[in-house]
Design a protein around this motif. Structure first.
Motif, mmCIF file in Angstrom:
data_model
loop_
_atom_site.group_PDB
_atom_site.id
_atom_site.type_symbol
_atom_site.label_atom_id
_atom_site.label_comp_id
_atom_site.label_asym_id
_atom_site.label_seq_id
_atom_site.Cartn_x
_atom_site.Cartn_y
_atom_site.Cartn_z
ATOM 1 N N PHE A 1 0.827 -1.204 0.000
ATOM 2 C CA PHE A 1 0.000 0.000 0.000
ATOM 3 C C PHE A 1 0.865 1.259 0.000
ATOM 4 O O PHE A 1 0.655 2.168 -0.797
ATOM 5 C CB PHE A 1 -0.934 -0.014 1.214
ATOM 6 C CG PHE A 1 -1.871 1.153 1.248
ATOM 7 C CD1 PHE A 1 -2.929 1.236 0.364
ATOM 8 C CD2 PHE A 1 -1.691 2.169 2.166
ATOM 9 C CE1 PHE A 1 -3.790 2.320 0.383
ATOM 10 C CE2 PHE A 1 -2.537 3.249 2.201
ATOM 11 C CZ PHE A 1 -3.595 3.326 1.306
ATOM 12 N N VAL A 2 1.853 1.294 0.867
ATOM 13 C CA VAL A 2 2.760 2.446 0.912
ATOM 14 C C VAL A 2 3.543 2.555 -0.395
ATOM 15 O O VAL A 2 3.763 3.655 -0.912
ATOM 16 C CB VAL A 2 3.704 2.348 2.131
ATOM 17 C CG1 VAL A 2 4.791 3.404 2.078
ATOM 18 C CG2 VAL A 2 2.900 2.468 3.419
ATOM 19 N N GLY A 3 3.933 1.419 -0.952
ATOM 20 C CA GLY A 3 4.647 1.433 -2.232
ATOM 21 C C GLY A 3 3.816 2.024 -3.354
ATOM 22 O O GLY A 3 4.307 2.833 -4.157
ATOM 23 N N VAL A 4 2.549 1.664 -3.418
ATOM 24 C CA VAL A 4 1.667 2.223 -4.439
ATOM 25 C C VAL A 4 1.516 3.725 -4.236
ATOM 26 O O VAL A 4 1.553 4.503 -5.192
ATOM 27 C CB VAL A 4 0.292 1.512 -4.439
ATOM 28 C CG1 VAL A 4 -0.724 2.279 -5.256
ATOM 29 C CG2 VAL A 4 0.436 0.097 -4.972
ATOM 30 N N LEU A 5 1.343 4.158 -3.001
ATOM 31 C CA LEU A 5 1.228 5.596 -2.728
ATOM 32 C C LEU A 5 2.498 6.347 -3.116
ATOM 33 O O LEU A 5 2.448 7.464 -3.621
ATOM 34 C CB LEU A 5 0.920 5.838 -1.250
ATOM 35 C CG LEU A 5 -0.463 5.429 -0.771
ATOM 36 C CD1 LEU A 5 -0.592 5.702 0.724
ATOM 37 C CD2 LEU A 5 -1.556 6.140 -1.540
ATOM 38 N N ALA A 6 3.646 5.733 -2.894
ATOM 39 C CA ALA A 6 4.922 6.382 -3.203
ATOM 40 C C ALA A 6 5.176 6.456 -4.706
ATOM 41 O O ALA A 6 5.732 7.447 -5.200
ATOM 42 C CB ALA A 6 6.060 5.628 -2.519
ATOM 43 N N VAL A 7 4.760 5.449 -5.444
ATOM 44 C CA VAL A 7 5.055 5.380 -6.874
ATOM 45 C C VAL A 7 3.999 6.102 -7.716
ATOM 46 O O VAL A 7 4.270 6.519 -8.833
ATOM 47 C CB VAL A 7 5.189 3.898 -7.303
ATOM 48 C CG1 VAL A 7 5.312 3.749 -8.790
ATOM 49 C CG2 VAL A 7 6.392 3.274 -6.617
ATOM 50 N N ARG A 8 2.822 6.300 -7.166
ATOM 51 C CA ARG A 8 1.716 6.880 -7.926
ATOM 52 C C ARG A 8 2.042 8.235 -8.564
ATOM 53 O O ARG A 8 1.734 8.438 -9.743
ATOM 54 C CB ARG A 8 0.485 7.001 -7.041
ATOM 55 C CG ARG A 8 -0.718 7.480 -7.795
ATOM 56 C CD ARG A 8 -1.959 7.428 -6.941
ATOM 57 N NE ARG A 8 -3.079 7.922 -7.713
ATOM 58 C CZ ARG A 8 -3.935 8.814 -7.283
ATOM 59 N NH1 ARG A 8 -3.827 9.296 -6.075
ATOM 60 N NH2 ARG A 8 -4.912 9.218 -8.058
ATOM 61 N N PRO A 9 2.670 9.172 -7.865
ATOM 62 C CA PRO A 9 2.992 10.447 -8.522
ATOM 63 C C PRO A 9 3.902 10.287 -9.742
ATOM 64 O O PRO A 9 3.711 10.953 -10.755
ATOM 65 C CB PRO A 9 3.684 11.259 -7.419
ATOM 66 C CG PRO A 9 3.218 10.653 -6.146
ATOM 67 C CD PRO A 9 3.006 9.201 -6.445
ATOM 68 N N LEU A 10 4.867 9.399 -9.641
ATOM 69 C CA LEU A 10 5.759 9.151 -10.779
ATOM 70 C C LEU A 10 4.988 8.571 -11.951
ATOM 71 O O LEU A 10 5.161 8.992 -13.100
ATOM 72 C CB LEU A 10 6.891 8.207 -10.366
ATOM 73 C CG LEU A 10 7.810 7.735 -11.496
ATOM 74 C CD1 LEU A 10 8.530 8.912 -12.124
ATOM 75 C CD2 LEU A 10 8.782 6.695 -10.973
ATOM 76 N N VAL A 11 4.122 7.620 -11.679
ATOM 77 C CA VAL A 11 3.321 7.002 -12.741
ATOM 78 C C VAL A 11 2.413 8.052 -13.384
ATOM 79 O O VAL A 11 2.288 8.103 -14.612
ATOM 80 C CB VAL A 11 2.506 5.811 -12.200
ATOM 81 C CG1 VAL A 11 1.520 5.307 -13.234
ATOM 82 C CG2 VAL A 11 3.439 4.704 -11.754
ATOM 83 N N ASN A 12 1.798 8.910 -12.586
ATOM 84 C CA ASN A 12 0.954 9.969 -13.136
ATOM 85 C C ASN A 12 1.744 10.892 -14.055
ATOM 86 O O ASN A 12 1.271 11.249 -15.139
ATOM 87 C CB ASN A 12 0.304 10.785 -12.011
ATOM 88 C CG ASN A 12 -0.843 10.062 -11.373
ATOM 89 O OD1 ASN A 12 -1.421 9.149 -11.949
ATOM 90 N ND2 ASN A 12 -1.179 10.458 -10.158
ATOM 91 N N ARG A 13 2.946 11.275 -13.645
ATOM 92 C CA ARG A 13 3.786 12.127 -14.495
ATOM 93 C C ARG A 13 4.157 11.430 -15.793
ATOM 94 O O ARG A 13 4.128 12.031 -16.860
ATOM 95 C CB ARG A 13 5.048 12.555 -13.754
ATOM 96 C CG ARG A 13 4.827 13.798 -12.924
ATOM 97 C CD ARG A 13 6.119 14.316 -12.328
ATOM 98 N NE ARG A 13 6.002 14.049 -10.893
ATOM 99 C CZ ARG A 13 6.897 13.453 -10.148
ATOM 100 N NH1 ARG A 13 8.030 13.061 -10.652
ATOM 101 N NH2 ARG A 13 6.682 13.238 -8.871
ATOM 102 N N LEU A 14 4.512 10.159 -15.709
ATOM 103 C CA LEU A 14 4.879 9.416 -16.916
ATOM 104 C C LEU A 14 3.695 9.287 -17.874
ATOM 105 O O LEU A 14 3.859 9.421 -19.087
ATOM 106 C CB LEU A 14 5.414 8.029 -16.543
ATOM 107 C CG LEU A 14 6.776 8.001 -15.861
ATOM 108 C CD1 LEU A 14 7.102 6.589 -15.392
ATOM 109 C CD2 LEU A 14 7.852 8.505 -16.802
ATOM 110 N N VAL A 15 2.513 9.055 -17.323
ATOM 111 C CA VAL A 15 1.322 8.955 -18.174
ATOM 112 C C VAL A 15 1.045 10.298 -18.836
ATOM 113 O O VAL A 15 0.778 10.362 -20.040
ATOM 114 C CB VAL A 15 0.107 8.460 -17.360
ATOM 115 C CG1 VAL A 15 -1.183 8.627 -18.140
ATOM 116 C CG2 VAL A 15 0.304 7.005 -16.967
ATOM 117 N N ARG A 16 1.085 11.400 -18.064
ATOM 118 C CA ARG A 16 0.870 12.725 -18.645
ATOM 119 C C ARG A 16 1.887 13.035 -19.724
ATOM 120 O O ARG A 16 1.549 13.561 -20.780
ATOM 121 C CB ARG A 16 0.927 13.798 -17.560
ATOM 122 C CG ARG A 16 -0.440 14.158 -17.038
ATOM 123 C CD ARG A 16 -0.384 15.302 -16.067
ATOM 124 N NE ARG A 16 -0.151 14.691 -14.753
ATOM 125 C CZ ARG A 16 0.714 15.106 -13.856
ATOM 126 N NH1 ARG A 16 1.445 16.176 -14.074
ATOM 127 N NH2 ARG A 16 0.873 14.473 -12.717
#
Length: 64
Positions: A40-55
Motif C-alpha cells: 500500500f505504501v509502495g503504491v502511494l509512493a510510486v503513484r505520482p511518478l506514474v501519473n507524471r509518466l502517463v501525462r
C-alpha cells in the motif's frame, strides 16, 4: 490495486519457497498481513511518478 498485488505475490512466493503443503494458506495469510502495508505504501509512493509518466506520454502522443 495494492491488495491484489500483495495477495498474488504472497501466493506465488510462498508456493515457490515453501511449497504447497497443508499449511500453505496459513503461511500465505501470515505473509499477506506483513506484505499488504508495504504494498500500500509502495503504491502511494510510486503513484505520482506514474501519473507524471502517463501525462508525459499522452502529451507527447497528442503533439505528434
Amino acid at each position: 490495486m495494492s491488495a491484489l498485488m500483495a495477495l498474488i505475490m504472497c501466493l506465488v512466493i510462498t508456493a515457490v519457497t515453501e511449497g504447497m503443503g497443508p499449511e500453505y494458506l496459513t503461511t500465505v495469510a501470515r505473509a499477506y498481513v506483513r506484505a499488504m502495508p508495504v504494498a500500500f505504501v509502495g503504491v502511494l509512493a510510486v503513484r505520482p511518478l506514474v501519473n507524471r509518466l502517463v501525462r508525459w506520454t499522452i502529451t507527447d502522443y497528442k503533439s505528434s
